[in-house]
Design an enzyme around this catalytic site. Structure first.
Site, PDB file in Angstrom:
ATOM      1  N   ASP A 257       4.417  -0.917  11.304  1.00 25.69           N
ATOM      2  CA  ASP A 257       3.971   0.418  10.921  1.00 25.69           C
ATOM      3  C   ASP A 257       3.459   1.089  12.184  1.00 25.69           C
ATOM      4  O   ASP A 257       2.729   0.481  12.974  1.00 25.69           O
ATOM      5  CB  ASP A 257       2.857   0.330   9.874  1.00 25.69           C
TER       6      ASP A 257
ATOM      7  N   SER B  35       7.439   7.511  12.317  1.00 22.11           N
ATOM      8  CA  SER B  35       7.362   6.189  11.695  1.00 22.11           C
ATOM      9  C   SER B  35       8.113   5.096  12.463  1.00 22.11           C
ATOM     10  O   SER B  35       9.068   5.375  13.185  1.00 22.11           O
ATOM     11  CB  SER B  35       7.944   6.312  10.288  1.00 22.11           C
TER      12      SER B  35
ATOM     13  N   ARG C 273       0.164  13.158   9.792  1.00 19.09           N
ATOM     14  CA  ARG C 273       1.502  13.724  10.004  1.00 19.09           C
ATOM     15  C   ARG C 273       1.717  14.922   9.080  1.00 19.09           C
ATOM     16  O   ARG C 273       1.425  14.828   7.891  1.00 19.09           O
ATOM     17  CB  ARG C 273       2.586  12.672   9.730  1.00 19.09           C
TER      18      ARG C 273
ATOM     19  N   ARG D 245       9.820   2.925  10.869  1.00 19.55           N
ATOM     20  CA  ARG D 245      10.795   2.399   9.906  1.00 19.55           C
ATOM     21  C   ARG D 245      12.139   2.080  10.573  1.00 19.55           C
ATOM     22  O   ARG D 245      12.823   2.959  11.092  1.00 19.55           O
ATOM     23  CB  ARG D 245      10.963   3.356   8.722  1.00 19.55           C
TER      24      ARG D 245
ATOM     25  N   ASP E  53       0.806  -1.222   0.000  1.00 16.52           N
ATOM     26  CA  ASP E  53       0.000   0.000   0.000  1.00 16.52           C
ATOM     27  C   ASP E  53       0.839   1.271   0.000  1.00 16.52           C
ATOM     28  O   ASP E  53       0.373   2.323  -0.411  1.00 16.52           O
ATOM     29  CB  ASP E  53      -0.926   0.022   1.239  1.00 16.52           C
ATOM     30  N   HIS E  54       2.089   1.185   0.422  1.00 20.29           N
ATOM     31  CA  HIS E  54       2.886   2.406   0.563  1.00 20.29           C
ATOM     32  C   HIS E  54       3.541   2.830  -0.753  1.00 20.29           C
ATOM     33  O   HIS E  54       3.491   3.984  -1.148  1.00 20.29           O
ATOM     34  CB  HIS E  54       3.993   2.195   1.605  1.00 20.29           C
TER      35      HIS E  54
END
Ligand code: MIC
Ligand code: SF4
Length: 641
Positions: free
Chosen positions: A119, A536, A379, A538, A64-65
């Site tokens: 996520d 995030s 964000r 990440r 989806d990203h």
């Protein structure tokens, strides 16, 4: 003893430690999710554990990203994700099926379950009564391997809702109110538990919006009770068999209670450049707007888009505004196309965008120079949109839609053409865009394009680290500052290339300086202010600095997920005992940390600034397990050994 809802679910999943606030605990994870931008690294890490199949109840891999697909890299990543999912027993949600958090809510989330996702907005599922936590990819890989997830037993902040939302006021305004009160820093190892008479009027999608943005406060998760609203939502998806009623015991004691009277709440906005920068929409009414974007995992549900369509119906978007709408999932898109909502949106001049993260992660739809962009996402960090001078305002779908019509910020209070949009009795759904893994996956070949490299390894920590303050940054440095996404996102699976962009927007020569240091055997230190690594999940914000030779982050405070990611990859997360010492170190100062092995035991470190000739006391707040990882040079070294 009367228990909070949070502790009830935690205790049912507890496998290590005791439920004592502040103590490390381990919990069993029922479900996991990944998305493509964090997923490739996560599955590479899972593969390195040499386990045939995932061991948790349900593992879902979403795409989806990174769906822009300029160049071969994204498609190659998707092919790797599709085939590794089939090989390892993971459900694969194809590009086009929607944003992970929206789809998970529709198809898989259940009260009383635990979910770990790579996520930071994984806590969205708290809206259905699930404990859902965001983590780095390696932690998710370990959960898929059946290991417990370790966290600090949280402080429970009760958010008591009373009253009912007024016309034009939305769930988004509730969470903006919470952000106004709690801010974006200082809430580490806490959770938000919603309760009180105001809860019952909120539907599951509204609750999900609220839990989604709890991530911006930095809490471990947010949770709502499971009640008749939960039942109705599950039933509308033909999933009512998974319903369990859940709420805190009568008399449960919260560590702190914050009460919001929904009757008195008015539309709010997060001003540039932080989700914690809250003001009343009325205070900026009339501000000219260039762009309005409706979507993201915060506000892209069917009900959100129904509201937007009711407001837009009969109007054309103002000539000075570009309006984009991204339905959160294929289910939402199908629903709005079947009932005519889509044609209202199209008629108004809205640009219908892919059901994906898209604009929210800065993949496209960057605003113009100094552009004012109203967004329903979560964000608004500087530069995240792809335009450094762009000004992002976070608002409800109501505020966004009205402002799109008038071309200026417009307050929706008492100014929308409906009282309440009801939950549909039935959602249209099908699972055709999921690929369920075969029972026997022996013959499945995992496809790896040239963009997909191995996760890099660190070396064991040395007893003395000698180097320099390679960079000094301020407060609230987000993982977007450390490791930009947007146009750089396609390099997520290629660490040597992605690493060249570390701190790109803050100090473009950082990566080359760090690599020079590394070559000469000198350690890189990052000096930072409060709330380093917010945003995030990440893990690239740890992996890539590690690859460049960063050995320690010395900060006034570090956010939870990032702290865990640093430990996972062998970078020391050190905190100033005296925050004023931050001012004493300048970028470029020669630094030395010695006796690391013995300091590790009690977490007390002394940093020597050789340039200034001063000693600076630091602390390491890490669990025993994390200390072992740090010494080993990261968790992967421990697993493989
Ligand atoms: C985000 O909203 O910042 C992201 C992109 O979804 C990240 C994950 C990532 O960086 O891949 C998150 O929230 O964890
Ligand atoms: Fe995607 Fe944005 Fe949600 Fe992150 S916050 S998961 S980028 S929609």
């Amino acid at each position: 003893m009367a228990q909070t809802l949070c502790y009830k679910i935690l205790s049912a999943h507890l496998v290590e430690g005791n439920l004592i606030k502040g103590e490390p605990i381990g919990i069993r994870i029922d479900q996991t999710l990944t998305q493509d931008a964090t997923g490739t690294m996560c599955y590479l890490e899972f593969e390195s554990m040499n386990i045939d199949r995932v061991r948790n109840e349900l593992a879902v891999s979403y795409v989806d990203h990174n769906t822009v697909q300029v160049g071969f890299e994204n498609f190659d990543d998707h092919e790797y994700l599709r085939t590794v999912a089939a090989k390892k027993g993971i459900v694969y949600s194809r590009a086009g099926n929607g944003i992970c958090h929206q789809v998970q809510l529709e198809r898989f989330a259940l009260p009383m379950k635990t979910l770990l996702g790579s996520d930071s907005h994984t806590p969205t599922q708290g809206g259905i009564g699930e404990i859902a936590i965001g983590a780095g990819g390696l932690d998710v890989a370990l959960a898929m391997a059946g290991f417990p997830f370790r966290l600090i037993c949280p402080k429970v902040i009760g958010i008591r809702l009373v009253g009912k939302l007024a016309r034009g006021v939305a769930a988004k305004d509730i969470i903006l109110k919470v952000l106004e009160r709690f801010g974006v820093k200082g809430n580490v190892n806490s959770v938000f538990e919603y309760f009180g008479p105001g809860v019952s009027s909120l539907t599951v999608p509204e609750r999900a919006t609220i839990c989604n943005m709890g991530a911006e406060c930095g809490v471990t998760f947010s949770i709502f009770p499971s009640d008749s609203q939960t039942y109705d939502f599950l039933k509308a998806h033909d999933r009512q068999q998974g319903f369990i009623e859940l709420h805190a015991d009568e008399g449960a004691v919260y560590d702190e209670v914050f009460e919001i009277n929904l009757d008195d709440l008015r539309p709010l906005v997060a001003l540039p450049h932080s989700p914690g920068n809250i003001a009343a929409v009325s205070s900026i009414s009339g501000l000219p707007v260039n762009q309005v974007l409706i979507g993201s995992c915060t506000n892209s549900s069917y009900m959100d888009l129904k509201k937007v369509a009711s407001i837009l119906e009969g109007h054309t978007v103002a000539p000075t505004v570009s309006l984009g709408i991204a339905p959160g999932s294929r289910e939402v898109l199908e629903m709005i196309s079947r009932d005519g909502t889509l044609s209202i949106l199209v008629k108004s001049g809205a640009r219908i965008l892919e059901s994906a993260c898209g604009f929210c992660i800065g993949n496209h739809q960057s605003p113009g120079t100094d552009g004012v962009s109203l967004r329903t996402s979560n964000r608004n960090f500087e530069g995240r949109s792809g335009t450094k001078s762009g000004k992002l305002y976070l608002v409800s779908p109501e505020t966004a839609a009205l402002s799109a019509i008038y071309g200026v910020v417009t307050d929706p209070y008492e100014n929308v053409p409906y009282d309440k949009i009801e939950l549909p009795e039935k959602y249209v759904h099908d699972d055709d865009m999921f690929i369920f893994p075969p029972e026997d996956s022996k013959s499945v070949e995992v496809l790896r394009g040239p963009n997909i490299g191995e996760p890099p390894k660190n070396c064991a920590l040395q007893d003395v680290l000698s180097g320099d303050a390679t960079i000094k940054v301020g407060d609230k440095i987000t993982t977007d500052h450390i490791m930009p996404a947007g146009a750089r996102l396609k390099f997520r699976s290629n660490i040597p290339v992605y690493s060249t962009f570390v701190f790109e927007g803050v100090d473009p020569s950082f990566a080359s300086r760090a690599l020079e240091n590394k070559k000469s055997g000198s350690a890189c230190f990052v000096i930072a202010g409060y709330s380093y690594g917010q945003g995030s999940s990440r893990e690239h914000a740890a992996i890539c600095p590690m690859y460049l030779g960063v050995k320690a982050v010395v900060a006034k405070s570090i956010e939870r997920i990032h702290q865990a990611n640093l430990c996972n990859f062998g970078i020391l997360p050190l905190i100033f005992d005296n925050p004023d010492d931050y001012d004493k170190i300048d970028a470029g100062d020669a630094l030395e940390l010695d006796n690391i092995y013995s300091s590790m035991k009690d977490g007390i470190f002394m940093l020597f600034d050789k340039t200034k000739g001063i000693k600076i006391p630091l602390s390491l707040f890490a669990t025993e397990e994390q200390k072992k990882m740090l010494l080993a040079g990261g968790r992967l070294n421990m697993i493989e050994g």
